[in-house]
Design a protein around this motif. Structure first.
Motif, PDB file in Angstrom:
ATOM      1  N   LEU A  42       5.086  -8.216  -4.663  1.00 37.85           N
ATOM      2  CA  LEU A  42       5.938  -8.475  -3.506  1.00 37.85           C
ATOM      3  C   LEU A  42       6.653  -7.205  -3.039  1.00 37.85           C
ATOM      4  O   LEU A  42       6.597  -6.839  -1.856  1.00 37.85           O
ATOM      5  N   ASP A  43       7.306  -6.507  -3.962  1.00 34.79           N
ATOM      6  CA  ASP A  43       8.164  -5.382  -3.598  1.00 34.79           C
ATOM      7  C   ASP A  43       7.396  -4.079  -3.395  1.00 34.79           C
ATOM      8  O   ASP A  43       7.710  -3.307  -2.490  1.00 34.79           O
ATOM      9  N   VAL A  44       6.417  -3.827  -4.253  1.00 32.37           N
ATOM     10  CA  VAL A  44       5.651  -2.569  -4.164  1.00 32.37           C
ATOM     11  C   VAL A  44       4.378  -2.763  -3.352  1.00 32.37           C
ATOM     12  O   VAL A  44       4.043  -1.949  -2.493  1.00 32.37           O
ATOM     13  N   GLY A  45       3.680  -3.848  -3.631  1.00 36.26           N
ATOM     14  CA  GLY A  45       2.426  -4.102  -2.926  1.00 36.26           C
ATOM     15  C   GLY A  45       2.617  -4.601  -1.513  1.00 36.26           C
ATOM     16  O   GLY A  45       1.684  -4.549  -0.705  1.00 36.26           O
ATOM     17  N   ARG A  71     -13.746   8.493  -6.090  1.00 36.69           N
ATOM     18  CA  ARG A  71     -13.150   8.998  -7.330  1.00 36.69           C
ATOM     19  C   ARG A  71     -11.970   8.135  -7.746  1.00 36.69           C
ATOM     20  O   ARG A  71     -11.805   7.801  -8.923  1.00 36.69           O
ATOM     21  N   VAL A  72     -11.132   7.759  -6.786  1.00 31.98           N
ATOM     22  CA  VAL A  72      -9.972   6.921  -7.095  1.00 31.98           C
ATOM     23  C   VAL A  72     -10.423   5.540  -7.574  1.00 31.98           C
ATOM     24  O   VAL A  72      -9.864   4.992  -8.529  1.00 31.98           O
ATOM     25  N   ALA A  73     -11.430   4.968  -6.918  1.00 36.68           N
ATOM     26  CA  ALA A  73     -11.932   3.654  -7.321  1.00 36.68           C
ATOM     27  C   ALA A  73     -12.474   3.691  -8.746  1.00 36.68           C
ATOM     28  O   ALA A  73     -12.241   2.764  -9.542  1.00 36.68           O
ATOM     29  N   VAL A 103      -3.745  -3.440  -6.200  1.00 35.19           N
ATOM     30  CA  VAL A 103      -2.577  -3.540  -5.314  1.00 35.19           C
ATOM     31  C   VAL A 103      -1.590  -2.407  -5.556  1.00 35.19           C
ATOM     32  O   VAL A 103      -1.222  -1.675  -4.632  1.00 35.19           O
ATOM     33  N   LEU A 104      -1.157  -2.249  -6.798  1.00 34.14           N
ATOM     34  CA  LEU A 104      -0.182  -1.206  -7.077  1.00 34.14           C
ATOM     35  C   LEU A 104      -0.822   0.175  -7.061  1.00 34.14           C
ATOM     36  O   LEU A 104      -0.174   1.167  -6.714  1.00 34.14           O
ATOM     37  N   GLY A 105      -2.101   0.240  -7.436  1.00 39.82           N
ATOM     38  CA  GLY A 105      -2.805   1.518  -7.340  1.00 39.82           C
ATOM     39  C   GLY A 105      -2.854   2.024  -5.913  1.00 39.82           C
ATOM     40  O   GLY A 105      -2.811   3.233  -5.659  1.00 39.82           O
ATOM     41  N   VAL A 109       0.423   3.690  -5.378  1.00 41.09           N
ATOM     42  CA  VAL A 109       0.464   4.958  -6.107  1.00 41.09           C
ATOM     43  C   VAL A 109      -0.317   6.036  -5.367  1.00 41.09           C
ATOM     44  O   VAL A 109       0.154   7.160  -5.171  1.00 41.09           O
ATOM     45  N   PHE A 110      -1.537   5.683  -4.929  1.00 41.05           N
ATOM     46  CA  PHE A 110      -2.367   6.667  -4.252  1.00 41.05           C
ATOM     47  C   PHE A 110      -1.747   7.101  -2.924  1.00 41.05           C
ATOM     48  O   PHE A 110      -1.781   8.271  -2.556  1.00 41.05           O
ATOM     49  N   SER A 111      -1.158   6.144  -2.200  1.00 36.56           N
ATOM     50  CA  SER A 111      -0.516   6.480  -0.935  1.00 36.56           C
ATOM     51  C   SER A 111       0.638   7.451  -1.146  1.00 36.56           C
ATOM     52  O   SER A 111       0.802   8.424  -0.390  1.00 36.56           O
ATOM     53  N   ALA A 112       1.442   7.207  -2.196  1.00 37.53           N
ATOM     54  CA  ALA A 112       2.563   8.096  -2.476  1.00 37.53           C
ATOM     55  C   ALA A 112       2.077   9.478  -2.906  1.00 37.53           C
ATOM     56  O   ALA A 112       2.626  10.506  -2.478  1.00 37.53           O
TER      57      ALA A 112
END
Length: 217
Positions: free
Chosen positions: A54-57, A157-159, A184-186, A189-192
């Motif tokens: 909810l909060d991060v995803g 690579r990320v996948a 979802v959280l990955g 993380v990748f966006s940040a």
């Protein structure tokens, strides 16, 4: 533990916990009397997962319920669980019917075929990609497609890193939950990480000499 203790340990208010139970996101506690129930570590862990989605995803409660239903279905293959989570990360906006959109869809179709990706253009992520490419064209940045394969290389690579993490989880329950977390959280993380890398790359390419703290953006 009682619901009050569960609330204190997770930071989730008691009324919210009761709402999650009513909506099917959280299993009910074990009744010890008509008005009392006990909750365990599994409830605590599920609450942390719900709040993270909810909060991060940035997911909606209804979407979280669908994803958790897939997680709790023992007959659902891991690949399908991942799809249930990934399909709810899209923008969800209606695609425009114009020349730019048609051209973008053709580019995405070609990309999927050329790279041999085992997916389909009906995947919501493909629609999101075509919408983004069409918007770039309308803004005068149609040349962005020239770096699309570089982005695709990085995405592969990320996948692989996401799923390598999932594969290291021995217990089936952990693996299923890790699929959702990695998807979802990955994404968050990748966006940040991408934004941080942008600041660094921009400073190196366009910034002036001096320590990084002097070139904050």
């Amino acid at each position: 533990m009682r619901i009050g203790e569960l609330s204190r340990k997770t930071g989730v208010p008691v009324p919210t916990i009761k709402y999650y139970v009513r909506e099917g996101l959280l299993p009910p506690g074990e009744l010890t009397s008509p008005n009392q129930a006990n909750y365990g570590e599994a409830h605590e862990r599920r609450l942390h997962l719900i709040r993270a989605l909810l909060d991060v995803g940035g997911m909606k409660v209804a979407d979280i319920a669908d994803v958790l239903a897939a997680v709790d279905d023992p007959a659902r293959p891991l690949h399908k669980v991942l799809g249930a989570a990934a399909d709810r990360l899209g923008a969800g906006h209606t695609e425009r019917d114009d020349t730019e959109s048609a051209a973008a869809q053709a580019i995405v179709t070609d990309l999927i075929a050329r790279r041999g990706w085992r997916t389909h253009t009906s995947n919501p992520a493909a629609a999101d990609l075509s919408k983004a490419l069409a918007a770039l064209v309308r803004l005068g940045h149609g040349a962005f497609v020239e770096v699309l394969d570089d982005y695709a290389d990085a995405a592969e690579r990320v996948a692989r890193a996401d799923l390598a993490y999932v594969d290291r989880r021995a217990a089936v329950d952990d693996m299923v939950e890790s699929v959702v977390i990695g998807t979802v959280l990955g994404e968050a993380v990748f966006s940040a990480l991408r934004r941080l890398a942008h600041v660094d790359a921009s400073a190196k390419l366009y910034g002036t000499d001096g320590p990084p703290e002097g070139r904050a953006r």
